[in-house]
Design a protein around this motif. Structure first.
Motif, mmCIF file in Angstrom:
data_model
loop_
_atom_site.group_PDB
_atom_site.id
_atom_site.type_symbol
_atom_site.label_atom_id
_atom_site.label_comp_id
_atom_site.label_asym_id
_atom_site.label_seq_id
_atom_site.Cartn_x
_atom_site.Cartn_y
_atom_site.Cartn_z
ATOM 1 N N VAL A 182 0.836 -1.195 0.000
ATOM 2 C CA VAL A 182 0.000 0.000 0.000
ATOM 3 C C VAL A 182 0.872 1.246 0.000
ATOM 4 O O VAL A 182 0.596 2.214 -0.713
ATOM 5 C CB VAL A 182 -0.978 -0.015 1.203
ATOM 6 N N ARG A 183 1.953 1.243 0.781
ATOM 7 C CA ARG A 183 2.900 2.358 0.793
ATOM 8 C C ARG A 183 3.430 2.634 -0.610
ATOM 9 O O ARG A 183 3.455 3.771 -1.076
ATOM 10 C CB ARG A 183 4.060 2.047 1.733
ATOM 11 N N GLU A 184 3.847 1.576 -1.292
ATOM 12 C CA GLU A 184 4.395 1.728 -2.638
ATOM 13 C C GLU A 184 3.355 2.316 -3.599
ATOM 14 O O GLU A 184 3.647 3.230 -4.367
ATOM 15 C CB GLU A 184 4.888 0.373 -3.149
ATOM 16 N N ALA A 203 1.894 10.417 -2.701
ATOM 17 C CA ALA A 203 1.924 10.501 -1.237
ATOM 18 C C ALA A 203 3.368 10.508 -0.755
ATOM 19 O O ALA A 203 4.302 10.222 -1.521
ATOM 20 C CB ALA A 203 1.166 9.321 -0.629
ATOM 21 N N ARG A 204 3.545 10.834 0.527
ATOM 22 C CA ARG A 204 4.879 10.854 1.130
ATOM 23 C C ARG A 204 4.882 9.979 2.376
ATOM 24 O O ARG A 204 4.698 10.465 3.478
ATOM 25 C CB ARG A 204 5.276 12.276 1.502
ATOM 26 N N PHE A 205 5.082 8.671 2.190
ATOM 27 C CA PHE A 205 5.193 7.741 3.309
ATOM 28 C C PHE A 205 6.637 7.272 3.406
ATOM 29 O O PHE A 205 7.269 6.976 2.399
ATOM 30 C CB PHE A 205 4.266 6.533 3.121
ATOM 31 N N ASP A 229 4.752 5.755 8.593
ATOM 32 C CA ASP A 229 4.277 7.115 8.801
ATOM 33 C C ASP A 229 4.454 7.967 7.560
ATOM 34 O O ASP A 229 5.406 7.796 6.797
ATOM 35 C CB ASP A 229 5.021 7.770 9.966
ATOM 36 N N GLY A 230 3.524 8.903 7.389
ATOM 37 C CA GLY A 230 3.573 9.830 6.268
ATOM 38 C C GLY A 230 2.851 11.110 6.616
ATOM 39 O O GLY A 230 2.401 11.299 7.752
ATOM 40 N N ASN A 260 -0.232 17.139 7.830
ATOM 41 C CA ASN A 260 -0.986 16.350 8.812
ATOM 42 C C ASN A 260 -0.456 14.924 8.835
ATOM 43 O O ASN A 260 -0.190 14.329 7.792
ATOM 44 C CB ASN A 260 -2.477 16.355 8.470
ATOM 45 N N ALA A 261 -0.304 14.385 10.034
ATOM 46 C CA ALA A 261 0.281 13.053 10.202
ATOM 47 C C ALA A 261 -0.690 11.958 9.779
ATOM 48 O O ALA A 261 -1.851 11.966 10.140
ATOM 49 C CB ALA A 261 0.692 12.859 11.654
ATOM 50 N N LEU A 262 -0.166 11.007 9.001
ATOM 51 C CA LEU A 262 -0.903 9.826 8.549
ATOM 52 C C LEU A 262 -0.092 8.605 8.899
ATOM 53 O O LEU A 262 1.140 8.669 9.042
ATOM 54 C CB LEU A 262 -1.093 9.845 7.031
ATOM 55 N N GLN A 263 -0.751 7.472 9.019
ATOM 56 C CA GLN A 263 -0.034 6.229 9.272
ATOM 57 C C GLN A 263 -0.753 5.077 8.608
ATOM 58 O O GLN A 263 -1.980 5.016 8.597
ATOM 59 C CB GLN A 263 0.064 5.971 10.778
#
Length: 113
Positions: free
Chosen positions: A74-76, A83-85, A98-99, A105-108
């Motif tokens: 999912v990150r890839e 996105a920036r993870f 984390d991204g 705003n913080a995402l995970q």
């Protein structure tokens, strides 16, 4: 028992964030209430964008956690969409990544249900 119903993010640039949550993360926009509010179906919770960030230094933004089985995949996918993870962190069977969204705003991403 309390459950999360929505997370409200105060946006300086509502349209920029809307593009990110719709096109990059792929969340479904619910019926719009007014031009300064967008709400998204995020499974067991809703995410709302509200026009009008606060003046001055805001407190630490809430972290929105998205559950997924394959955190690395999912990150890839999300990073390929803009996105920036960061790196996937491993803590036993728990995987976290984390991204941030375009306004910081913080995402995970997490495989924790």
């Amino acid at each position: 028992m309390l459950t999360v119903s929505r997370v409200i993010i105060f946006a300086n640039d509502l349209l920029r964030l809307a593009v990110f949550y719709e096109d990059v993360l792929g969340l479904s926009l619910l019926e719009p209430v007014d031009p300064g509010w967008r709400e998204y179906d995020a499974g067991g919770c809703r995410i709302a964008l509200h026009k009008g960030g606060r003046l001055g230094t805001p407190p630490r933004a809430p972290k929105i956690v998205f559950q997924c089985e394959d955190v690395a995949a999912v990150r890839e996918t999300l990073n390929a969409r803009g996105a920036r993870f960061g790196k996937v962190k491993v803590a036993g069977a728990l995987l976290l990544c984390d991204g941030k969204d375009p306004e910081g705003n913080a995402l995970q991403l997490s495989n924790r249900p």
